[in-house]
Scaffold this active site. Structure first.
Site, PDB file in Angstrom:
ATOM      1  N   ARG A 140       0.795  -1.239   0.000  1.00 15.05           N
ATOM      2  CA  ARG A 140       0.000   0.000   0.000  1.00 15.05           C
ATOM      3  C   ARG A 140       0.825   1.285   0.000  1.00 15.05           C
ATOM      4  O   ARG A 140       0.264   2.350  -0.208  1.00 15.05           O
ATOM      5  CB  ARG A 140      -0.957   0.054   1.210  1.00 15.05           C
ATOM      6  CG  ARG A 140      -2.053  -1.000   1.197  1.00 15.05           C
ATOM      7  CD  ARG A 140      -2.773  -1.009   2.525  1.00 15.05           C
ATOM      8  NE  ARG A 140      -3.914  -1.905   2.518  1.00 15.05           N
ATOM      9  CZ  ARG A 140      -5.174  -1.492   2.565  1.00 15.05           C
ATOM     10  NH1 ARG A 140      -5.445  -0.204   2.610  1.00 15.05           N
ATOM     11  NH2 ARG A 140      -6.160  -2.376   2.571  1.00 15.05           N
ATOM     12  N   ASP A 141       2.116   1.198   0.277  1.00  9.57           N
ATOM     13  CA  ASP A 141       2.900   2.436   0.319  1.00  9.57           C
ATOM     14  C   ASP A 141       4.303   2.202  -0.232  1.00  9.57           C
ATOM     15  O   ASP A 141       5.288   2.644   0.355  1.00  9.57           O
ATOM     16  CB  ASP A 141       2.967   2.968   1.753  1.00  9.57           C
ATOM     17  CG  ASP A 141       3.406   4.440   1.814  1.00  9.57           C
ATOM     18  OD1 ASP A 141       3.278   5.144   0.779  1.00  9.57           O
ATOM     19  OD2 ASP A 141       3.864   4.876   2.874  1.00  9.57           O
ATOM     20  N   LEU A 142       4.382   1.501  -1.363  1.00  5.80           N
ATOM     21  CA  LEU A 142       5.686   1.326  -1.999  1.00  5.80           C
ATOM     22  C   LEU A 142       6.165   2.658  -2.557  1.00  5.80           C
ATOM     23  O   LEU A 142       5.461   3.315  -3.328  1.00  5.80           O
ATOM     24  CB  LEU A 142       5.592   0.300  -3.129  1.00  5.80           C
ATOM     25  CG  LEU A 142       5.523  -1.174  -2.729  1.00  5.80           C
ATOM     26  CD1 LEU A 142       5.424  -2.043  -3.976  1.00  5.80           C
ATOM     27  CD2 LEU A 142       6.741  -1.571  -1.895  1.00  5.80           C
ATOM     28  N   ASN A 146      10.653   3.836   1.273  1.00  8.55           N
ATOM     29  CA  ASN A 146      10.371   2.573   1.951  1.00  8.55           C
ATOM     30  C   ASN A 146      11.181   1.415   1.377  1.00  8.55           C
ATOM     31  O   ASN A 146      10.868   0.250   1.625  1.00  8.55           O
ATOM     32  CB  ASN A 146       8.880   2.244   1.888  1.00  8.55           C
ATOM     33  CG  ASN A 146       8.088   3.007   2.935  1.00  8.55           C
ATOM     34  OD1 ASN A 146       8.641   3.511   3.905  1.00  8.55           O
ATOM     35  ND2 ASN A 146       6.780   3.110   2.732  1.00  8.55           N
TER      36      ASN A 146
END
Length: 248
Positions: A140-142, A146
């Site tokens: 969900r937050d690539l 990260n």
């Protein structure tokens, strides 16, 4: 921004704080573990994040446990355990000393280096394939921040589940607790504008459907984010930059 512990403090009289990095929602403490004699990192949400929703602590715990249960893989940052200190939940994770992919992109180290870009891309995909095979539906937050890098150039994806905690919390805040009707034209823009401070930092890497109903995203959102990252590694910047204030 104030943090619970300062450099030199010990968390549980065990983890000595060596460095502190804060973001809009979270804090990362780089620590030295006096029990294992290893450098580690400790992740936590800011106090105000837990304060605004009494259920967020349990969601944080469940997502952290899913991360911890992932089998070891060279392209995933390991999560070792959860600590609860003074009613604050902390996730103890592997310390990766080589910075993040965002720094590599911005300082030009990837410019024109197709072999290195391909190498990082394959590692990212290998890590996500492993995570998906072990129960992670979507990261969900690539994004480059990260993706941490070891000093010998191994890419390690981090922060599994933390975006889901915030997505679920925001859905409750926005009243999205039941079935949602079909999105209207302009919904994505409206959510991007009203969600300033929550989504602005990663808006360029999130799939469009994440701004309509983030609870329903799946692996396709990660594929979209990976495509944006691949473009960014090649071009040195994302394919587009969005400033919601310019669109208002």
């Amino acid at each position: 921004m104030a943090t619970r512990w300062q450099v030199g403090d010990r968390i549980r009289d065990r983890y000595e704080v060596r460095r502190i990095m804060t973001g809009g929602m979270g804090v990362v403490y780089q620590v030295y573990d006096h029990e294992t004699r290893l450098p580690l990192a400790i992740k936590a949400f800011q106090d105000q994040v837990f304060a605004r929703d009494p259920g967020i602590a349990e969601r944080f715990r469940l997502e952290a446990l899913a991360w911890i249960r992932l089998d070891a893989h060279q392209n995933l940052t390991r999560a070792y355990g959860i600590e609860e200190v003074e009613d604050k939940l902390l996730v103890v994770v592997e310390y990766v000393p080589g910075g993040d992919l965002d720094r590599w992109i911005k300082d030009g180290r990837l410019r024109g280096n197709l072999e290195r870009i391909l190498h990082f891309s394959i590692q990212l995909c290998d890590g996500m394939i492993h995570a998906r095979a072990h129960g992670i539906v979507a990261h969900r937050d690539l994004k480059p921040k990260n993706c941490l890098l070891t000093q010998d150039g191994i890419l390690k994806i981090t922060d599994f589940g933390l975006a889901k905690v915030m997505d679920d919390t925001e859905s409750v805040e926005d009243g999205q607790t039941g079935d949602r009707s079909e999105p209207r034209p302009g919904d994505a823009l409206e959510i991007a504008l009203t969600g300033v401070g929550r989504t602005l930092g990663t808006v360029t890497h999130k799939a469009p459907e994440q701004f309509v109903d983030a609870r329903l995203v799946d692996v396709r959102a990660d594929v979209y984010s990976f495509g944006v990252m691949l473009y960014e590694m090649l071009a040195g910047q994302p394919p587009f930059v969005v400033n919601p204030f310019d669109l208002a």
